[in-house]
Design an enzyme around this catalytic site. Structure first.
Site, PDB file in Angstrom:
ATOM      1  N   CYS A   3      42.292  33.828  38.966  1.00  0.00           N
ATOM      2  CA  CYS A   3      43.457  33.977  38.084  1.00  0.00           C
ATOM      3  C   CYS A   3      43.529  35.341  37.418  1.00  0.00           C
ATOM      4  O   CYS A   3      44.561  35.683  36.826  1.00  0.00           O
ATOM      5  CB  CYS A   3      43.432  32.900  36.999  1.00  0.00           C
ATOM      6  SG  CYS A   3      43.290  31.231  37.623  1.00  0.00           S
ATOM      7  N   ASP A   4      42.469  36.112  37.497  1.00  0.00           N
ATOM      8  CA  ASP A   4      42.437  37.411  36.815  1.00  0.00           C
ATOM      9  C   ASP A   4      41.828  38.465  37.738  1.00  0.00           C
ATOM     10  O   ASP A   4      40.747  39.003  37.479  1.00  0.00           O
ATOM     11  CB  ASP A   4      41.620  37.284  35.522  1.00  0.00           C
ATOM     12  CG  ASP A   4      41.846  38.452  34.575  1.00  0.00           C
ATOM     13  OD1 ASP A   4      42.857  39.160  34.746  1.00  0.00           O
ATOM     14  OD2 ASP A   4      41.022  38.659  33.666  1.00  0.00           O
ATOM     15  N   PRO A   5      42.524  38.802  38.844  1.00  0.00           N
ATOM     16  CA  PRO A   5      41.925  39.665  39.877  1.00  0.00           C
ATOM     17  C   PRO A   5      42.031  41.162  39.580  1.00  0.00           C
ATOM     18  O   PRO A   5      42.596  41.923  40.367  1.00  0.00           O
ATOM     19  CB  PRO A   5      42.727  39.285  41.127  1.00  0.00           C
ATOM     20  CG  PRO A   5      44.082  38.941  40.590  1.00  0.00           C
ATOM     21  CD  PRO A   5      43.844  38.298  39.258  1.00  0.00           C
ATOM     22  N   ASN A   9      36.688  42.232  37.950  1.00  0.00           N
ATOM     23  CA  ASN A   9      36.274  40.916  38.444  1.00  0.00           C
ATOM     24  C   ASN A   9      36.112  40.860  39.954  1.00  0.00           C
ATOM     25  O   ASN A   9      35.291  40.114  40.464  1.00  0.00           O
ATOM     26  CB  ASN A   9      37.289  39.847  38.017  1.00  0.00           C
ATOM     27  CG  ASN A   9      37.239  39.560  36.525  1.00  0.00           C
ATOM     28  OD1 ASN A   9      36.204  39.713  35.888  1.00  0.00           O
ATOM     29  ND2 ASN A   9      38.361  39.137  35.963  1.00  0.00           N
TER      30      ASN A   9
END
Length: 302
Positions: A3-5, A9
């Site tokens: 969800c947070d690419p 990350n």
């Protein structure tokens, strides 16, 4: 899916044709199989211009509430789907403010009544998983724009979407065969409809006979009446609150002239009158807002 690419990350390298490297799995989510199937059907419905299939897929995904009146939803969807396909074929051409205003007026004249109906019914809901989906795509869009000013996610995704549509039934050949069957009306559903036609005619005849005898009474939804009743309810609410405010005001006048020992009661009555007077103004503001909304969405085309 992540969800947070952002680069803190995940990363990519060129080994073995390109690999995705995950540093952090802190914010992850999952698309259930039924939602994934709905997404595929949604893409296919948009690609084919089938608004009924689009609405069915939205219902499968949980975006469209089951059992709602879909007449207005399908009419609005058909209008915007046609506009999307038209603008996509013509390309993104700049338009002036006057042209945009004419387009809005034409849109309101065409589907304004249905927009009001959908606004009242509230048939759509937003599953929580799509919040993370949009967050993921917005992060990818931001990273891509930072690396390349010409980055366009839609252009990059286009061949994959086409492949997804072609492979919808497991193979390109099978999808093509089903597409031909759909256009020539030779699908199993079409053949079954022809075979069952006598039964359906008999059923319709039975329904008509029940209507003629009074056993069945058709219900017709009249949007104008619904809005009139809603406005009437708002007006009645304002009138009731205003009457209560005036009642407390009269009581306050009487108590104020009755003597010093009733001064506390008079103050309470004045305060109550003020409170209900404010509620009266709020009710009038609701009626005015409703009338403004009604006049906006029922504007005739120039």
């Amino acid at each position: 899916f992540h969800c947070d690419p952002h680069p803190g990350n995940i990363a990519v390298d060129a080994a073995n044709g390109g690999r995705i490297i995950y540093y952090d799995f802190g914010m992850m989510s999952e698309l259930p199989p039924v939602v994934k199937k709905g997404l595929v059907d949604l893409i296919f419905g948009i690609y084919e211009g089938e608004i009924v299939e689009v609405c069915d897929s939205l219902e499968t995904m949980g975006v469209l509430r089951p059992g709602v009146d879909r007449v207005s939803v399908e009419k609005i969807g058909k209008y915007f789907l046609s506009a999307f396909r038209r603008s996509y074929s013509q390309g993104n051409q700049p338009t002036s403010a006057e042209e945009k205003k004419k387009e809005i007026n034409s849109r309101l004249a065409t589907i304004g009544e249905d927009l009001l109906a959908v606004g009242d019914d509230q048939p759509f809901r937003f599953p929580a998983v799509f919040t993370f989906v949009f967050r993921s795509f917005s992060t990818l869009e931001g990273v891509g724009k930072a690396l390349d000013s010409g980055y366009d996610l839609t252009k990059i995704a286009a061949p994959y979407v086409k492949e997804l549509v072609d492979m919808r039934d497991g193979s390109i050949f099978l999808s093509a065969v089903k597409s031909i069957q759909k256009r020539t009306r030779l699908r199993s559903d079409d053949i079954a409809a022809v075979v069952k036609q006598p039964d359906r005619v008999r059923y319709m005849e039975g329904v008509l006979r029940r209507i003629e005898s009074g056993e069945l009474k058709p219900r017709v939804r009249v949007l104008e009446s619904e809005r009139s009743f809603k406005r009437m309810a708002l007006v009645q609410e304002g009138m009731c609150v205003a009457m209560v405010a005036l009642t407390f005001m009269n009581i306050a006048f009487v108590l104020s002239t009755a003597g010093y020992k009733f001064i506390l009661h008079a103050r309470i009555a004045w305060l109550s009158s003020l409170v209900f007077g404010i509620q009266t103004l709020v009710a009038l503001a609701k009626v005015r807002k409703f009338d403004k909304k009604l006049s906006r969405y029922t504007t005739s085309s120039p």
